[in-house]
Design a protein around this motif. Structure first.
Motif, short mmCIF file in Angstrom:
data_model
loop_
_atom_site.label_atom_id
_atom_site.label_comp_id
_atom_site.label_asym_id
_atom_site.label_seq_id
_atom_site.Cartn_x
_atom_site.Cartn_y
_atom_site.Cartn_z
N ALA A 1 27.68 29.93 12.07
CA ALA A 1 27.71 31.14 12.90
C ALA A 1 27.86 30.77 14.38
CB ALA A 1 26.43 31.95 12.69
N ALA A 2 27.13 29.75 14.82
CA ALA A 2 27.27 29.29 16.21
C ALA A 2 28.63 28.66 16.43
CB ALA A 2 26.15 28.29 16.54
N LEU A 3 29.17 27.98 15.40
CA LEU A 3 30.51 27.41 15.52
C LEU A 3 31.57 28.49 15.66
CD1 LEU A 3 30.40 24.45 12.96
CD2 LEU A 3 30.60 24.29 15.44
N VAL A 4 31.39 29.59 14.94
CA VAL A 4 32.32 30.72 15.06
C VAL A 4 32.33 31.25 16.49
CG1 VAL A 4 32.73 33.11 14.37
CG2 VAL A 4 32.22 31.40 12.64
N ALA A 5 31.15 31.38 17.08
CA ALA A 5 31.06 31.83 18.47
C ALA A 5 31.72 30.82 19.41
CB ALA A 5 29.60 32.04 18.86
N THR A 6 31.56 29.52 19.13
CA THR A 6 32.18 28.48 19.95
C THR A 6 33.70 28.56 19.87
OG1 THR A 6 30.28 27.04 19.53
CG2 THR A 6 32.27 26.00 20.37
N ILE A 7 34.23 28.75 18.66
CA ILE A 7 35.67 28.87 18.48
C ILE A 7 36.20 30.10 19.22
CG2 ILE A 7 37.48 29.28 16.77
CD1 ILE A 7 35.77 27.61 14.81
N ALA A 8 35.47 31.22 19.10
CA ALA A 8 35.89 32.44 19.80
C ALA A 8 35.93 32.23 21.30
CB ALA A 8 34.94 33.58 19.44
N LEU A 9 34.96 31.50 21.84
CA LEU A 9 34.93 31.21 23.27
C LEU A 9 36.13 30.35 23.67
CD1 LEU A 9 33.47 31.28 26.00
CD2 LEU A 9 32.11 29.32 25.25
N ALA A 10 36.46 29.34 22.87
CA ALA A 10 37.61 28.48 23.15
C ALA A 10 38.91 29.27 23.11
CB ALA A 10 37.66 27.32 22.16
N LEU A 11 39.06 30.16 22.13
CA LEU A 11 40.27 30.98 22.02
C LEU A 11 40.41 31.92 23.22
CD1 LEU A 11 40.24 31.88 18.21
CD2 LEU A 11 41.74 30.25 19.38
N LEU A 12 39.28 32.48 23.66
CA LEU A 12 39.31 33.38 24.82
C LEU A 12 39.76 32.64 26.07
CD1 LEU A 12 38.70 36.07 26.22
CD2 LEU A 12 36.32 35.33 26.45
N LEU A 13 39.19 31.46 26.31
CA LEU A 13 39.57 30.68 27.49
C LEU A 13 41.02 30.24 27.42
CD1 LEU A 13 36.35 28.50 27.92
CD2 LEU A 13 37.07 30.43 29.33
N THR A 14 41.50 29.85 26.25
CA THR A 14 42.89 29.46 26.09
C THR A 14 43.82 30.64 26.35
OG1 THR A 14 42.24 27.81 24.43
CG2 THR A 14 44.57 28.41 24.51
N PHE A 15 43.42 31.82 25.88
CA PHE A 15 44.21 33.03 26.13
C PHE A 15 44.32 33.32 27.63
CE2 PHE A 15 44.24 37.64 26.89
CZ PHE A 15 45.44 37.98 26.30
N VAL A 16 43.21 33.17 28.34
CA VAL A 16 43.21 33.42 29.79
C VAL A 16 44.14 32.43 30.50
CG1 VAL A 16 41.80 33.39 31.88
CG2 VAL A 16 40.92 34.46 29.80
N VAL A 17 44.09 31.17 30.10
CA VAL A 17 44.99 30.16 30.70
C VAL A 17 46.44 30.53 30.42
CG1 VAL A 17 45.72 27.75 30.59
CG2 VAL A 17 43.30 28.31 30.61
N GLY A 18 46.73 30.98 29.21
CA GLY A 18 48.09 31.39 28.87
C GLY A 18 48.57 32.56 29.71
N ARG A 19 47.69 33.52 29.97
CA ARG A 19 48.07 34.66 30.81
C ARG A 19 48.34 34.23 32.24
NH1 ARG A 19 50.25 38.37 28.25
NH2 ARG A 19 49.97 39.68 30.10
N ILE A 20 47.52 33.32 32.75
CA ILE A 20 47.75 32.81 34.11
C ILE A 20 49.07 32.06 34.17
CG2 ILE A 20 46.88 31.22 35.88
CD1 ILE A 20 44.05 31.90 34.91
N GLU A 21 49.38 31.31 33.12
CA GLU A 21 50.66 30.60 33.07
C GLU A 21 51.83 31.57 33.12
OE1 GLU A 21 52.91 27.26 30.27
OE2 GLU A 21 51.21 28.39 29.48
N ARG A 22 51.73 32.68 32.41
CA ARG A 22 52.79 33.68 32.44
C ARG A 22 52.97 34.28 33.84
NH1 ARG A 22 54.51 36.15 27.58
NH2 ARG A 22 53.61 35.21 25.71
#
Length: 275
Positions: free
Chosen positions: A245-266
């Motif tokens: 369950a904590a790993l799921v939250a960790t993965i979700a946090l990583a995906l969110l940060l990666t998404f934000v970086v992708g938006r800044i790149e765009r």
């Protein structure tokens, strides 16, 4: 004499149709990913439902969902995610800023870059977990030590990727700017930095995971809150579903940060189509 064959010019695809095609393609990809995930979760739940040993060793999706709901209700999920997210974000920003500035600056002098190369390799070869006890002695057990761990996990990767982008700039373009009277600083600012953005953003996406790993490792070593602390505590009590369950939250946090970086790149690179 043969008449010239007339080939009609292709009409450009209207923007609305291109946008629709991109949305349709993204929807198909998302649906395929969802179907694969559903099948995997179904198989996982089926195996663990009929095998108590497997359920103890690997948990089950239903048990993991139950612990996630419990963590949401008692507020620990939001609190731990906030703490780890803050540590990760600060380490990510500091590490990438320092690493990128140093990496781009090494473009100015190949002599300096050759001198520091073995030191960079030596620092990059040190396992981050080996530095944890020293970092805790230096900075204590609070937020700063976790940020330092996250920063050290990021800085070498950011340095190498930014330097690779800087030295990979087309020499013909550099020579052209020199013939036009541009100074070295103008070449650096108007050519080297923009041309390095592709490599820099590739490094940013890569270092999201490294920053998160550094923060988690720091929480493993000494912490009273955060997702790393939740994983360590649940693991020490053999509560495997809560670990997942904590790993799921960790993965979700990583995906969110990666998404934000992708938006800044765009936003910063609108001329480049990102797939």
């Amino acid at each position: 004499m043969d008449r010239a064959t007339h080939v009609p010019a292709q009409k450009p695809t209207p923007p609305a149709i291109r946008r629709w095609r991109r949305l349709r393609s993204a929807a198909i990809v998302l649906m395929t990913q969802g179907a694969i995930l559903a099948v995997l979760l179904g198989l996982w739940d089926h195996v663990t439902a009929n095998n108590k040993q497997a359920a103890f060793m690997f948990g089950s999706p239903s048990a993991i969902a139950g612990f996630l709901g419990e963590m949401v209700r008692d507020g620990s999920l939001w609190r731990d995610t906030y703490v780890t997210g803050l540590e990760t974000l600060l380490g990510f920003l500091v590490g990438n800023f320092v690493g990128t500035v140093i990496g781009l600056s090494l473009w100015y002098s190949r002599f300096v870059s050759r001198v520091v190369e073995p030191f960079v390799i030596a620092l990059g070869s040190i396992p981050i977990i080996a530095l944890a006890p020293i970092i805790i002695i230096w900075f204590g057990t609070g937020l700063i030590s976790k940020v330092a761990m996250s920063t050290l996990s990021v800085v070498i990767v950011a340095l190498v990727t930014s330097y690779k982008g800087a030295v990979g700039v087309d020499t013909d373009q550099i020579n052209l700017m020199r013939t036009l009277g541009a100074s070295k600083f103008q070449i650096f600012l108007k050519l080297v930095v923009p041309a390095s953005l592709t490599d820099i953003f590739a490094g940013l996406k890569l270092t999201v995971g490294f920053a998160l790993i550094g923060a988690i490792v720091g929480e493993f070593m000494s912490s009273s809150e955060g997702l790393g602390h939740a994983i360590f505590r649940a693991g020490s009590l053999y509560i495997i579903p809560k670990v997942f369950a904590a790993l799921v939250a960790t993965i979700a946090l990583a995906l969110l940060l990666t998404f934000v970086v992708g938006r800044i790149e765009r936003l910063l690179m609108p001329w480049r189509r990102i797939h």
